[in-house]
Design a protein around this motif. Sequence first.
Motif, PDB file in Angstrom:
ATOM      1  N   MET B 148      -3.591   3.951  -2.217  1.00 22.95           N
ATOM      2  CA  MET B 148      -4.753   3.172  -1.760  1.00 22.95           C
ATOM      3  C   MET B 148      -5.550   2.657  -2.953  1.00 22.95           C
ATOM      4  O   MET B 148      -6.004   1.517  -2.973  1.00 22.95           O
ATOM      5  CB  MET B 148      -5.685   4.071  -0.941  1.00 22.95           C
ATOM      6  N   LEU B 149      -5.738   3.549  -3.927  1.00 24.86           N
ATOM      7  CA  LEU B 149      -6.532   3.171  -5.103  1.00 24.86           C
ATOM      8  C   LEU B 149      -5.851   2.035  -5.863  1.00 24.86           C
ATOM      9  O   LEU B 149      -6.513   1.074  -6.277  1.00 24.86           O
ATOM     10  CB  LEU B 149      -6.726   4.399  -6.015  1.00 24.86           C
ATOM     11  N   ALA B 150      -4.535   2.131  -6.026  1.00 25.97           N
ATOM     12  CA  ALA B 150      -3.807   1.082  -6.758  1.00 25.97           C
ATOM     13  C   ALA B 150      -3.942  -0.260  -6.033  1.00 25.97           C
ATOM     14  O   ALA B 150      -4.144  -1.298  -6.662  1.00 25.97           O
ATOM     15  CB  ALA B 150      -2.339   1.466  -6.898  1.00 25.97           C
ATOM     16  N   VAL B 151      -3.877  -0.215  -4.697  1.00 24.25           N
ATOM     17  CA  VAL B 151      -3.998  -1.457  -3.924  1.00 24.25           C
ATOM     18  C   VAL B 151      -5.450  -1.947  -3.944  1.00 24.25           C
ATOM     19  O   VAL B 151      -5.724  -3.136  -4.169  1.00 24.25           O
ATOM     20  CB  VAL B 151      -3.492  -1.251  -2.477  1.00 24.25           C
ATOM     21  N   GLY B 152      -6.395  -1.019  -3.755  1.00 23.72           N
ATOM     22  CA  GLY B 152      -7.821  -1.379  -3.785  1.00 23.72           C
ATOM     23  C   GLY B 152      -8.205  -1.979  -5.133  1.00 23.72           C
ATOM     24  O   GLY B 152      -8.962  -2.949  -5.209  1.00 23.72           O
ATOM     25  N   ARG B 153      -7.651  -1.422  -6.192  1.00 28.38           N
ATOM     26  CA  ARG B 153      -7.940  -1.897  -7.548  1.00 28.38           C
ATOM     27  C   ARG B 153      -7.424  -3.330  -7.743  1.00 28.38           C
ATOM     28  O   ARG B 153      -8.011  -4.126  -8.468  1.00 28.38           O
ATOM     29  CB  ARG B 153      -7.256  -0.939  -8.525  1.00 28.38           C
ATOM     30  N   ALA B 154      -6.308  -3.641  -7.073  1.00 28.42           N
ATOM     31  CA  ALA B 154      -5.779  -5.011  -7.163  1.00 28.42           C
ATOM     32  C   ALA B 154      -6.632  -5.974  -6.328  1.00 28.42           C
ATOM     33  O   ALA B 154      -6.819  -7.129  -6.700  1.00 28.42           O
ATOM     34  CB  ALA B 154      -4.331  -5.042  -6.688  1.00 28.42           C
ATOM     35  N   LEU B 155      -7.151  -5.481  -5.205  1.00 28.70           N
ATOM     36  CA  LEU B 155      -7.891  -6.366  -4.290  1.00 28.70           C
ATOM     37  C   LEU B 155      -9.312  -6.655  -4.762  1.00 28.70           C
ATOM     38  O   LEU B 155      -9.888  -7.676  -4.411  1.00 28.70           O
ATOM     39  CB  LEU B 155      -7.966  -5.743  -2.892  1.00 28.70           C
ATOM     40  N   ILE B 156      -9.878  -5.747  -5.541  1.00 28.88           N
ATOM     41  CA  ILE B 156     -11.319  -5.848  -5.836  1.00 28.88           C
ATOM     42  C   ILE B 156     -11.681  -7.111  -6.615  1.00 28.88           C
ATOM     43  O   ILE B 156     -12.790  -7.621  -6.510  1.00 28.88           O
ATOM     44  CB  ILE B 156     -11.819  -4.570  -6.560  1.00 28.88           C
TER      45      ILE B 156
END
Lengths: 292, 271
Positions: B148-156
Motif C-alpha cells: 500500500m505504501l509503495a502504491v500510495g507513494r507513487a500516487l501522492i
Amino acid sequence: MQVLVVGLIAGSIYALIALGIALVYKATRVLNFAQAEIGTGTLYFTWWLCTRHHLPWIVGALASIAAATAIGLVFEALVIRKMMTAPRVTVTVATIGLFSFVLALELAFFAGTIYLVPPPIHPGGVRIGGVFVSWSQWLALGVVGLVALGLAAFLRYTDFGLAVQASADDPVAAQLMGTPRARISAFTWGMAGALSALAVLLIEPTVGVLSPGAFNGLFIGGLTAALVGGLNSLPGAFIGGLAVGVVEAEVKAHLSFNVIPSSNVTAMLVIVLGVLLLRPQGLLGATAGRRA
Amino acid sequence: MSAALLEVRGLRAGFGAQTILHGVDLDVPEGKVVGIFGLNGAGKSVLLKVIAGVVPAWSGSVCLAGEDVTRTSPERRVQRGMAHVPQGRQVFGSLTVEQNLRVGAYALRRRDKSRYDERLAQVYETFPKLAERRRQPAVTLSGGEQAMLAVGRALIGDPKIVLIDEPSAGLAPSVVEDLLGVLLAVRSLGLTMLLVEQNIRFGLRLSDSACLLQRGRVVYSGDTASLDQERLGTYLGVGRLLADDLTKGLGAKSTQPRRASRRKAATVSST
C-alpha cells in the motif's frame, strides 16, 4: 573526572570524523579512507592565511572548510560519479588513492617543517569541579554539538535531507521518486569534506602542531567510532565517537607507554575486534535483514 | 479511441554488445492499464527501465504527454508526471510511513507545496491503514501494508502515469492477493498504468490491454480480451488448462465497466 572530560572532548571530534565516514558509507556503501586527510591537507590554508596574511582564525577556518568541501565535490564529480556502478571495494580503493594524493601534496610542499597554527581563541580556560577545560576545548564541544544537531535536524525535517536518507536506503528507488541523485551524491561528499576540515580544525589546538599526516590517528579513532556505533547510523557514529574518546583517555591514563606502547591504538584495535565479533552491525546499525 | 499518453517508438537498448530491445513500439492510452508480458529474458524489465530513464535508450523515442523525454533523467521524468512502484516495493525502511510519502511527493512539493497536504489526505483516505501507521518506520509494516505504501507513494505526486515493475515478485501468495486488491482499487480511480508482470494471472486481471514481448520484440499488442489460448501458449508458455482459465476470466472482466472517476477514491483497508 579529568580523564572523562578529556575523553569526551577527544571523542566529540572522533564523532565528527565518524559522522563523515558514516554519512558516506550510508549513502554509497564506501569506506572513505581519506576522511581525516582531506582536513589535514586543507588546514595548511588556515596556517597560510593566519600566519602569512595575519587574517583572523575564523577566516582561515572558513577557507579550510571551503577547500575541503571543494575537494569532496571534485572527487565526487571526477571519480565517484564515473564509478556509480563499480564494485564498492573498487571505489573504496579510490578513496585510498585520494588519501595518498592529499598526503603526497602535503609532503611535496610542507615536508620537513613543523607548522604552528594560531589558536582559535586566546589561551586559558575554566575549572569546573576541579577539571580544567580550555576555551578551545569548550569551542570544540559547542561546535560539535551544534553540527551534530544541525545535521540531524536537516536530515529529518527537510525534503532534501529525507531524500538523502531515502537515497542511502536505496539510491535507484529514491531516484525513481524524483529525488536528485547527482545532487545528493555531491552533497554527501561535500559534507564529508567539510566535516573532515572541521574535525581537524578543532583537534589541532590540542595537538599543537601541523605536519603531513599529523592527524592519521584521527581517522583510526573516527573509523573505530563509526564501527562501534554502526557504519550506517549517524546517531550511532556520534555515540561511538564519545565512547571511543573516553575509552582511549582511560587507557592512556592507566596504562603507561612502558607497559604497552601506543596503548590507545591497541585499545581501539581491541574495541574493533570486539564489535566485529559480538555485534558486527554496531550499537545502532541496521542489519542487512532489516532492510525492506 | 483515447490518445496515447505514453508513446514508445522503435526503442532499442541493451548492455555492452548485447541488444535486449530490438525496436519496441508501445502505446499507453490515457486512463488505461497496459500490461507487458513475456518469458524470462524477453526484455520486460529493461523496457520499463528504459521508459523510466534508468537504462539509456540506444535509439528510438519515449514521449510522455506529447513531450519527448528520451534523453531526460529519471527525476525529470518524474517531474513531468511519471511515477513508479519499483520491483519488490522498495519502501525506505529507515523512514516512517509519512516520510516515505513525503519523499514520493518530492517533485510535487518543489512544484506546488500547498497541494501536498491535500494529496496526503487523499492517500490516507484511499489507504486508511497508512494513516494509522503514519509514524511507524516502514520496515515494521506487513508485506501488504508495504505494498500500500509503495502504491500510495507513487500516487501522492498526482502522476499522469504509474509504472509498476513486477509487483508480485517475491511476495507470499496472501500478500499478492492484498496487492492485487490495492492495485484494483487504484485502477478504479481511472489512473493510467503500465505494468510489467511475470505472474500472468495477476497481470491479466489488472490490464485492459497487453503487450507480449519475445526476445526484445513485440509479438502481440491489443486488448487482453482478444488474447487467445494459442498466443498465451506460444509466447508466455502458459499451459492449455491455465490458458482456458485465464481467457474465461478475461472475458468476464472485459464486460465489467470501470468504476468511478479518479476523484472518487476507493478505500483499501486490507492488511
